[in-house]
Design a protein around this motif. Structure first.
Motif, PDB file in Angstrom:
ATOM      1  N   VAL A 119       0.876  -1.165   0.000  1.00 38.07           N
ATOM      2  CA  VAL A 119       0.000   0.000   0.000  1.00 38.07           C
ATOM      3  C   VAL A 119       0.915   1.216   0.000  1.00 38.07           C
ATOM      4  O   VAL A 119       1.608   1.489   0.993  1.00 38.07           O
ATOM      5  N   ILE A 120       0.956   1.933  -1.114  1.00 37.32           N
ATOM      6  CA  ILE A 120       1.848   3.086  -1.253  1.00 37.32           C
ATOM      7  C   ILE A 120       1.041   4.352  -1.006  1.00 37.32           C
ATOM      8  O   ILE A 120       0.098   4.651  -1.744  1.00 37.32           O
ATOM      9  N   VAL A 121       1.389   5.080   0.045  1.00 37.72           N
ATOM     10  CA  VAL A 121       0.654   6.271   0.433  1.00 37.72           C
ATOM     11  C   VAL A 121       1.473   7.508   0.127  1.00 37.72           C
ATOM     12  O   VAL A 121       2.678   7.429  -0.152  1.00 37.72           O
ATOM     13  N   ASP A 122       0.826   8.678   0.187  1.00 38.70           N
ATOM     14  CA  ASP A 122       1.566   9.907  -0.149  1.00 38.70           C
ATOM     15  C   ASP A 122       2.336  10.494   1.024  1.00 38.70           C
ATOM     16  O   ASP A 122       3.131  11.422   0.841  1.00 38.70           O
ATOM     17  N   ALA A 123       2.151   9.973   2.242  1.00 35.65           N
ATOM     18  CA  ALA A 123       3.013  10.337   3.369  1.00 35.65           C
ATOM     19  C   ALA A 123       4.283   9.499   3.295  1.00 35.65           C
ATOM     20  O   ALA A 123       4.287   8.403   2.735  1.00 35.65           O
ATOM     21  N   ALA A 124       5.361  10.017   3.892  1.00 33.71           N
ATOM     22  CA  ALA A 124       6.640   9.324   3.785  1.00 33.71           C
ATOM     23  C   ALA A 124       7.453   9.498   5.061  1.00 33.71           C
ATOM     24  O   ALA A 124       7.056  10.212   5.986  1.00 33.71           O
ATOM     25  N   MET A 125       8.609   8.843   5.074  1.00 33.14           N
ATOM     26  CA  MET A 125       9.464   8.883   6.250  1.00 33.14           C
ATOM     27  C   MET A 125       9.958  10.295   6.556  1.00 33.14           C
ATOM     28  O   MET A 125      10.312  10.589   7.703  1.00 33.14           O
ATOM     29  N   ASN A 126       9.989  11.177   5.571  1.00 28.15           N
ATOM     30  CA  ASN A 126      10.395  12.550   5.865  1.00 28.15           C
ATOM     31  C   ASN A 126       9.305  13.288   6.642  1.00 28.15           C
ATOM     32  O   ASN A 126       9.584  14.236   7.370  1.00 28.15           O
ATOM     33  N   ASP A 127       8.054  12.837   6.497  1.00 25.85           N
ATOM     34  CA  ASP A 127       6.933  13.440   7.228  1.00 25.85           C
ATOM     35  C   ASP A 127       6.815  12.859   8.629  1.00 25.85           C
ATOM     36  O   ASP A 127       6.534  13.583   9.584  1.00 25.85           O
ATOM     37  N   LEU A 128       6.987  11.551   8.752  1.00 25.31           N
ATOM     38  CA  LEU A 128       6.885  10.838  10.030  1.00 25.31           C
ATOM     39  C   LEU A 128       8.065   9.870  10.093  1.00 25.31           C
ATOM     40  O   LEU A 128       8.028   8.784   9.500  1.00 25.31           O
ATOM     41  N   ALA A 129       9.112  10.278  10.815  1.00 24.33           N
ATOM     42  CA  ALA A 129      10.369   9.534  10.794  1.00 24.33           C
ATOM     43  C   ALA A 129      10.423   8.389  11.794  1.00 24.33           C
ATOM     44  O   ALA A 129      11.282   7.514  11.684  1.00 24.33           O
ATOM     45  N   ARG A 130       9.549   8.356  12.770  1.00 24.86           N
ATOM     46  CA  ARG A 130       9.671   7.407  13.878  1.00 24.86           C
ATOM     47  C   ARG A 130       9.739   5.942  13.429  1.00 24.86           C
ATOM     48  O   ARG A 130      10.565   5.179  13.949  1.00 24.86           O
TER      49      ARG A 130
END
Length: 428
Positions: A302-313
């Motif tokens: 499931v590829i979403v438009d949020a990424a690790m740069n937005d939520l790094a935890r």
């Protein structure tokens, strides 16, 4: 509940999340004012029996001014770890006297600015820092009120990257050296050393490590007083954890308050507390849209438009955030990998996890993202910083805009590399 299903649609308080997605786009952080107020009220009530205390919000968890102003209304000051956080705290309405400056890497300029601002106190992390702070204070014609941060050498029993009191920790003075270090720093003419500070880590749900640390600090307080030092304050830090997974409990705040009362009885000091995650983590979600569902074996992506740069935890700590469809298809679930578009294999929010079944274009949230979410965001892959949305009842406002990477850090060629110069260099 600040985020709950109503008529088959996930809401933030009284606002359907699709309405916010239409207004702000995705990805976007969405915060519930009610959730912040509820957490603040719970903390205040649990610590009410402690007569002499100061509550300080750990700004690093989320420095948004709406959060700071809300918490200031409950009497919270600020625990800061940088000059930028000093500015954020002041912009959020926190009085300088209610600010404590922690952190292992304060620069001389940052310490000077904090002295000029008249902050309440510094938490000193090592001897050289204390010497420099003393000299700066003398140069400014003041005495810097300070506490000595002590590493009690107690394992917080949380993730290694958020534990701060292990033997190899960069934070604080090791417990066995604390009395000698306090003695030396107390003799400096520019310092008003008035006690000690401790913070053993973050996301602590078992109170036993905190209790062990506090007992060591109690022994230290007695030893310092036996040497003739007058201690008026002890900073007990923060670190109380929250529930990230359904069915797993967070820290019992009422039990924490009772434990503090027992362990500090007889200390005869004012206690400082520095909650961060506990106050804001469950007040935020990262709203995202499904770009693609890519078939794969053994599980689809499931590829979403949020990424690790937005939520790094998740990339940093393998942290868990529930992935919840905004419009779930009844009880339909499937096992999938939830990933973002950043070109790193570590850009992954869930691995082989049973999640709500979603399809291309669907909205979903990564839950419990109010702490260390937007605060840790970057522009990696030249991605924009995402907007933040504040919800209160049936109203909402976009309180941070989507900011393209180029606006955050404008870049330019060296002055000799204009277009003509580049053409000439290529021709050589």
């Amino acid at each position: 509940m600040s985020f709950q299903m109503r008529d088959g649609v996930l809401h933030a308080e009284d606002v359907p999340l699709p309405v916010i997605a239409d207004a702000a786009g995705t990805p976007a952080y969405v915060y519930s004012a009610s959730a912040v107020r509820t957490a603040a009220r719970r903390f205040v009530e649990a610590l009410a029996p402690i007569a002499r205390k100061q509550l300080l919000y750990a700004v690093k968890a989320n420095p948004h001014p709406a959060i700071l102003q809300t918490l200031a209304g409950f009497g919270f000051g600020a625990d800061i770890v940088s000059g930028g956080e000093l500015q954020a705290a002041r912009a959020g309405g926190i009085a300088p006297a209610d600010i404590v400056y922690s952190g292992v890497g304060k620069t001389r300029d940052e310490m000077a600015a904090a002295l000029d601002a008249g902050i309440g106190r510094f938490n000193i992390e090592h001897e050289r820092e204390g010497e420099v702070l003393s000299a700066l204070a003398c140069a400014h014609g003041v005495r810097a009120t300070a506490l000595l941060r002590v590493n009690p050498l107690v394992d917080a029993q949380s993730h290694a990257k958020i534990s701060t009191a292990l033997t190899d920790s960069k934070f604080g003075i090791p417990y066995p050296k604390a009395v000698l270090m306090y003695r030396r720093l107390a003799a400096l003419s520019g310092l008003n050393l008035e006690g000690v500070a401790v913070h053993i880590g973050s996301q602590i749900t078992d109170l036993a490590p905190l209790q062990a640390a506090y007992r060591r600090i109690g022994t230290l307080v007695a030893a310092l007083r036996a040497e003739g030092h007058r201690l008026s304050h002890v900073d007990l830090g923060g670190g109380l954890g929250v529930s990230y997974r359904a069915g797993e409990p967070g820290a019992d705040i009422a039990a924490y308050g009772a434990m503090v009362g027992r362990e500090t009885q007889g200390w005869d000091v004012s206690l400082l507390f520095e909650p961060g995650r506990f106050l804001v983590a469950q007040a935020g979600v990262l709203l995202t849209r499904v770009l693609w569902v890519k078939p794969a074996q053994p599980h689809p992506f499931v590829i979403v438009d949020a990424a690790m740069n937005d939520l790094a935890r998740p990339a940093l700590y393998d942290a868990w955030h529930e992935f919840v469809a905004v419009r779930p298809r009844g009880s339909e679930r499937f096992v999938a990998n939830v990933v973002g578009p950043v070109c790193e294999s570590g850009d992954r929010f869930a691995h082989a996890r049973a999640v709500d079944r979603v399809e291309e274009g669907d909205l979903a949230v990564l839950a419990t993202a109010g702490a260390y979410g937007a605060a840790m965001a970057s522009t990696y892959n030249a991605r924009a910083l995402v907007p933040e949305v504040w919800v209160d009842g049936d109203g909402f406002d976009i309180v941070s805009d989507r900011v393209p990477a180029a606006r955050i850090r404008p870049q330019r060629l060296p002055h000799w590399m204009d277009a003509q110069g580049l053409r000439a260099a290529v021709g050589r």
